[in-house]
Design a protein around this motif. Sequence first.
Motif, mmCIF file in Angstrom:
data_model
loop_
_atom_site.group_PDB
_atom_site.id
_atom_site.type_symbol
_atom_site.label_atom_id
_atom_site.label_comp_id
_atom_site.label_asym_id
_atom_site.label_seq_id
_atom_site.Cartn_x
_atom_site.Cartn_y
_atom_site.Cartn_z
ATOM 1 N N LYS A 305 0.830 -1.215 0.000
ATOM 2 C CA LYS A 305 0.000 0.000 0.000
ATOM 3 C C LYS A 305 0.859 1.258 0.000
ATOM 4 O O LYS A 305 0.550 2.240 -0.687
ATOM 5 N N GLU A 309 0.935 4.262 -2.694
ATOM 6 C CA GLU A 309 0.788 5.669 -2.322
ATOM 7 C C GLU A 309 1.922 6.510 -2.892
ATOM 8 O O GLU A 309 1.701 7.634 -3.371
ATOM 9 N N LYS A 372 -8.699 14.553 -3.051
ATOM 10 C CA LYS A 372 -9.756 13.624 -3.449
ATOM 11 C C LYS A 372 -9.331 12.798 -4.660
ATOM 12 O O LYS A 372 -9.579 11.579 -4.714
ATOM 13 N N GLN A 375 -6.810 10.156 -3.572
ATOM 14 C CA GLN A 375 -7.444 9.092 -2.801
ATOM 15 C C GLN A 375 -8.259 8.163 -3.699
ATOM 16 O O GLN A 375 -8.210 6.935 -3.548
ATOM 17 N N ASP A 376 -9.007 8.744 -4.626
ATOM 18 C CA ASP A 376 -9.772 7.911 -5.566
ATOM 19 C C ASP A 376 -8.850 7.074 -6.447
ATOM 20 O O ASP A 376 -9.139 5.894 -6.727
ATOM 21 N N LYS A 377 -7.733 7.678 -6.869
ATOM 22 C CA LYS A 377 -6.774 6.939 -7.697
ATOM 23 C C LYS A 377 -6.157 5.790 -6.913
ATOM 24 O O LYS A 377 -5.974 4.679 -7.440
ATOM 25 N N LEU A 378 -5.846 6.039 -5.629
ATOM 26 C CA LEU A 378 -5.288 4.979 -4.794
ATOM 27 C C LEU A 378 -6.289 3.850 -4.603
ATOM 28 O O LEU A 378 -5.926 2.661 -4.672
ATOM 29 N N ASN A 379 -7.547 4.181 -4.389
ATOM 30 C CA ASN A 379 -8.571 3.144 -4.243
ATOM 31 C C ASN A 379 -8.731 2.328 -5.532
ATOM 32 O O ASN A 379 -8.902 1.102 -5.478
ATOM 33 N N ASP A 380 -8.676 3.014 -6.657
ATOM 34 C CA ASP A 380 -8.789 2.283 -7.927
ATOM 35 C C ASP A 380 -7.607 1.337 -8.137
ATOM 36 O O ASP A 380 -7.781 0.193 -8.581
ATOM 37 N N LEU A 382 -5.731 0.029 -5.760
ATOM 38 C CA LEU A 382 -5.858 -1.072 -4.804
ATOM 39 C C LEU A 382 -6.859 -2.115 -5.298
ATOM 40 O O LEU A 382 -6.628 -3.323 -5.199
ATOM 41 N N LYS A 383 -7.954 -1.614 -5.836
ATOM 42 C CA LYS A 383 -8.969 -2.541 -6.351
ATOM 43 C C LYS A 383 -8.417 -3.323 -7.548
ATOM 44 O O LYS A 383 -8.667 -4.528 -7.694
ATOM 45 N N GLN A 387 -7.935 -7.364 -7.247
ATOM 46 C CA GLN A 387 -8.934 -8.151 -7.970
ATOM 47 C C GLN A 387 -8.401 -9.524 -8.399
ATOM 48 O O GLN A 387 -9.090 -10.538 -8.200
#
Length: 422
Positions: A305, A309, A372, A375-380, A382-383, A387
């Motif tokens: 992670k 980041e 924002k 953070q959205d890019k990091l979540n994408d 990670l997903k 996956q």
Amino acid sequence: MGRGTEKMLKAAKQFADTQYKKLTARYGQQMIDLLELPIRLVLSPFTLAIDVAGSAPRGFGLPELASKISFSAIFLVATLGTYDIALELGKKVVCQRNCSTCNGWQALRCTMCKGTGKVHYQVKNYNPRSGERATADCVAEAIFENRAELVHLPAAINLSVPLPSKDCPTCDGTGVMGCPECKHKLQVRISADEIMEPPWKAYNVMRKMDYPYENIVHSMRDPKIAAFWLITMPQIMGGFNFDEDVKQKIWWSYEESMRYDQLRDLVAERKPGWEHLQNALISVDPVRARDDPVIVKNIPYYKAKKALEAEVLNLDVPPRPQNWGEIDLPLKASSWTEEELKDPAKVLEMTSLLTAQREIADNILDAQWEAKWRQDKLNDLLKEKLQPYLRSVDKAGLPQSIVTRSHDQGNKKTTRRRWFFF
């Protein structure tokens, strides 16, 4: 019935009648007054007002109207005062039940999850069918069909392996459980102990008071300040005179307690090799390290992670959309009147303030948009990275740390069929 029995009953009846007459003559009126006390207490506003009004039928020399007003006022004051005294006595007699476990809150921090609302779990006694693999779907179906047992592990148990978590069944994920001592018990008690509070209660409270020296713990990191608090301060305030052996033992205990804090500071810096220091930190004080936020439970996931980041921080943020975000600005053009705008100095002031305000608002919105977007890019990311792992988990079997086979199946030995020829 014989004559002896009749004489005995007659003598007993005569003795009881004599004792009853003596008790009635001596204590009868007192018992009647004691039983009538609650009724008199309730009716005292009416009787008191009637007595006062009857003693002054003419209103103490005043006209009849003033006499009636005084009668009503006395009646009102006496009624309210009596009822207030009765309610206060009722509050003190009918009071809350004392509970030494929850101190009357009727709730405690959940002992299963320690207030976090999440607990780890394992699957025990899993018996797979023939040709079945220990996938997540098969294990879930086995739990539903009672072919496997779902065991929740308390927060106090640390197996040092990554385990899945779910909402705590004890507190339903709230982190707060009901007091076991107060459960199914009436929370009201009737006692006369609270009518008058004894003076030693306040003394006990004062004796147990602990002044909040918040900065002592942080200042104890300095050895000189620690020597003052541990050795010099007791000698000055308490008159103690420590021997050299006692001072040496106190200092050894201080160094032993500070070893954890020193290692913790090094682990918190996250320099290369911090995971080995973390293992040493856990070995120093396992109980304290279990709930320490500096301790990382899943080191590979944490490192992955952090790498993502760092990758996201190196990306260029696209420009903020034109109508994205809103800020309520304190100054507007209508804040200046038409008379003020006739002055060129006021016009210059308005232009300068509105321009500076707009620049500050744009900077704030840009910072919010950048945070924002990252953070959205990091979540994408990670997903996207997780996956394939989730797909492999669905197809492959779960690790042995999560699913354990039954003991019967593990101890079952394959027997070889033997043929005996005679």
